[in-house]
Design a protein around this motif. Structure first.
Motif, PDB file in Angstrom:
ATOM      1  N   ASP A 163       0.815  -1.215   0.000  1.00  0.00           N
ATOM      2  CA  ASP A 163       0.000   0.000   0.000  1.00  0.00           C
ATOM      3  C   ASP A 163       0.850   1.267   0.000  1.00  0.00           C
ATOM      4  O   ASP A 163       0.522   2.242  -0.685  1.00  0.00           O
ATOM      5  CB  ASP A 163      -0.922   0.016   1.227  1.00  0.00           C
ATOM      6  CG  ASP A 163      -2.017  -1.033   1.142  1.00  0.00           C
ATOM      7  OD1 ASP A 163      -2.267  -1.530   0.027  1.00  0.00           O
ATOM      8  OD2 ASP A 163      -2.611  -1.362   2.184  1.00  0.00           O
ATOM      9  N   GLU A 164       1.939   1.250   0.775  1.00  0.00           N
ATOM     10  CA  GLU A 164       2.705   2.477   0.986  1.00  0.00           C
ATOM     11  C   GLU A 164       4.047   2.515   0.258  1.00  0.00           C
ATOM     12  O   GLU A 164       4.572   3.594  -0.014  1.00  0.00           O
ATOM     13  CB  GLU A 164       2.932   2.688   2.488  1.00  0.00           C
ATOM     14  CG  GLU A 164       1.630   2.856   3.269  1.00  0.00           C
ATOM     15  CD  GLU A 164       1.865   3.167   4.738  1.00  0.00           C
ATOM     16  OE1 GLU A 164       3.021   3.490   5.104  1.00  0.00           O
ATOM     17  OE2 GLU A 164       0.903   3.087   5.526  1.00  0.00           O
ATOM     18  N   TYR A 165       4.599   1.334  -0.053  1.00  0.00           N
ATOM     19  CA  TYR A 165       5.913   1.295  -0.708  1.00  0.00           C
ATOM     20  C   TYR A 165       5.906   0.339  -1.911  1.00  0.00           C
ATOM     21  O   TYR A 165       6.748  -0.562  -2.000  1.00  0.00           O
ATOM     22  CB  TYR A 165       6.989   0.858   0.291  1.00  0.00           C
ATOM     23  CG  TYR A 165       7.009   1.657   1.572  1.00  0.00           C
ATOM     24  CD1 TYR A 165       7.515   2.953   1.601  1.00  0.00           C
ATOM     25  CD2 TYR A 165       6.509   1.116   2.759  1.00  0.00           C
ATOM     26  CE1 TYR A 165       7.528   3.692   2.780  1.00  0.00           C
ATOM     27  CE2 TYR A 165       6.522   1.841   3.942  1.00  0.00           C
ATOM     28  CZ  TYR A 165       7.028   3.132   3.942  1.00  0.00           C
ATOM     29  OH  TYR A 165       7.040   3.861   5.109  1.00  0.00           O
ATOM     30  N   PRO A 166       4.958   0.511  -2.839  1.00  0.00           N
ATOM     31  CA  PRO A 166       4.878  -0.425  -3.975  1.00  0.00           C
ATOM     32  C   PRO A 166       6.098  -0.377  -4.885  1.00  0.00           C
ATOM     33  O   PRO A 166       6.322  -1.305  -5.661  1.00  0.00           O
ATOM     34  CB  PRO A 166       3.614   0.032  -4.717  1.00  0.00           C
ATOM     35  CG  PRO A 166       3.467   1.474  -4.346  1.00  0.00           C
ATOM     36  CD  PRO A 166       3.940   1.573  -2.926  1.00  0.00           C
ATOM     37  N   GLU A 167       6.889   0.700  -4.784  1.00  0.00           N
ATOM     38  CA  GLU A 167       8.096   0.814  -5.601  1.00  0.00           C
ATOM     39  C   GLU A 167       9.297   0.129  -4.948  1.00  0.00           C
ATOM     40  O   GLU A 167      10.386   0.072  -5.531  1.00  0.00           O
ATOM     41  CB  GLU A 167       8.407   2.286  -5.876  1.00  0.00           C
ATOM     42  CG  GLU A 167       8.852   3.090  -4.667  1.00  0.00           C
ATOM     43  CD  GLU A 167       7.709   3.576  -3.778  1.00  0.00           C
ATOM     44  OE1 GLU A 167       7.959   4.425  -2.909  1.00  0.00           O
ATOM     45  OE2 GLU A 167       6.567   3.094  -3.949  1.00  0.00           O
ATOM     46  N   SER A 168       9.108  -0.424  -3.742  1.00  0.00           N
ATOM     47  CA  SER A 168      10.195  -1.108  -3.039  1.00  0.00           C
ATOM     48  C   SER A 168      10.596  -2.389  -3.759  1.00  0.00           C
ATOM     49  O   SER A 168       9.757  -3.082  -4.344  1.00  0.00           O
ATOM     50  CB  SER A 168       9.758  -1.443  -1.612  1.00  0.00           C
ATOM     51  OG  SER A 168      10.600  -2.422  -1.043  1.00  0.00           O
ATOM     52  N   ASP A 169      11.879  -2.731  -3.668  1.00  0.00           N
ATOM     53  CA  ASP A 169      12.349  -3.949  -4.333  1.00  0.00           C
ATOM     54  C   ASP A 169      11.950  -5.224  -3.587  1.00  0.00           C
ATOM     55  O   ASP A 169      12.270  -6.330  -4.041  1.00  0.00           O
ATOM     56  CB  ASP A 169      13.864  -3.905  -4.551  1.00  0.00           C
ATOM     57  CG  ASP A 169      14.652  -3.709  -3.266  1.00  0.00           C
ATOM     58  OD1 ASP A 169      14.050  -3.745  -2.177  1.00  0.00           O
ATOM     59  OD2 ASP A 169      15.880  -3.517  -3.353  1.00  0.00           O
TER      60      ASP A 169
END
Length: 261
Positions: A163-169
């Motif tokens: 929800d908050e860090y969808p760009e995280s690896d």
């Protein structure tokens, strides 16, 4: 004789009319003379700057995608809420609605080069890393007395990454871990598990996780949606690296195809 002549004239006029107006405007589909591409009105406007219209289109499509995601997330949370309080009849209702939502075709309106909204999970984000490790720790606790509550804690942390860090690896890995939580015997939320297995390989098409295979297995063994099972088994054959899973996928594909799927 006179009647035949009149009928012949009518047929001739109709034929000539159809021949003369055999085409349609490429924009508004109004009837136009053969050999033309646009009607008069569209010809006057076809060179108009469409950048503003394109921007509006992208905004509308983005809103649709966001609304779909919010709707699905809300249903998932509702299922979890009813499971936590033991309201099984409403769990079934919410799952039925989620299942229906997942079956609605989601058409891709923009071409690949136009759609720039897709998120690529490639950033190393410390907050997401902490949530992921925390979620895995809760997920791996084996205390049977508190197993379900620990899995709920794990699910909350893994979902927060998406929800908050969808760009995280670690987003694709979080989706896979979350799918396993939903598939576990403590939850048995197979619609939810399929959704997050698919989310895993949508976020990272090159994931090392056997997400396509696991989605196929859930469709096959739990949801009995054999058409989707076949489709995902076929995808798994192209991407899965686990020889044992590939063998099973081939066996199930052969069996399902023999049954007409």
């Amino acid at each position: 004789m006179r009647t035949l002549i009149i009928l012949s004239l009518i047929v001739s006029i109709f034929t000539v009319s159809n021949f003369a107006w055999a085409a349609s405007c490429e924009r508004c589909y109004a009837r136009i003379a053969d050999g033309q591409a646009f009607c008069e009105a569209c010809t006057l406007n076809k060179d108009k700057d469409l950048s503003e219209m394109k921007s509006s289109e992208e905004q509308i499509i983005s809103t649709i995608k966001s609304s779909r995601e919010s709707y699905r997330n809300a249903l998932t949370e509702l299922i979890q809420f009813y499971m936590d309080i033991g309201y099984q009849s409403r769990v079934k209702k919410a799952r039925k609605e989620l299942k229906a939502l997942n079956k609605i075709p989601q058409l891709k309106y923009l071409s690949a080069d136009e759609d720039v909204s897709d998120i690529s999970p490639t950033q190393n984000i410390e907050e997401a890393n902490i949530l992921f490790q925390d979620g895995k720790n809760y997920k791996n606790i084996l205390n049977l007395a508190s197993r379900k509550s620990k899995l709920s804690y794990a699910a909350a942390r893994l979902k927060k990454i998406l929800d908050e860090y969808p760009e995280s690896d670690v987003a694709d890995d979080a989706a896979y871990e979350l799918a396993e939580v939903y598939e576990s015997r403590h939850f048995k939320d197979y619609e939810g598990s399929v959704y997050y297995y698919k989310k895993c390989f949508e976020l990272n098409p090159n994931t090392d996780r056997p997400a396509r295979y696991m989605a196929a297995r859930a469709y096959d063994m739990f949801l009995h949606d054999y058409k989707e099972a076949v489709r995902h088994y076929e995808m798994a054959l192209k991407t899965c690296r686990d020889e044992e899973l590939l063998r099973y996928a081939n066996e199930r594909l052969a069996a399902l195809r023999s049954e007409g799927y």
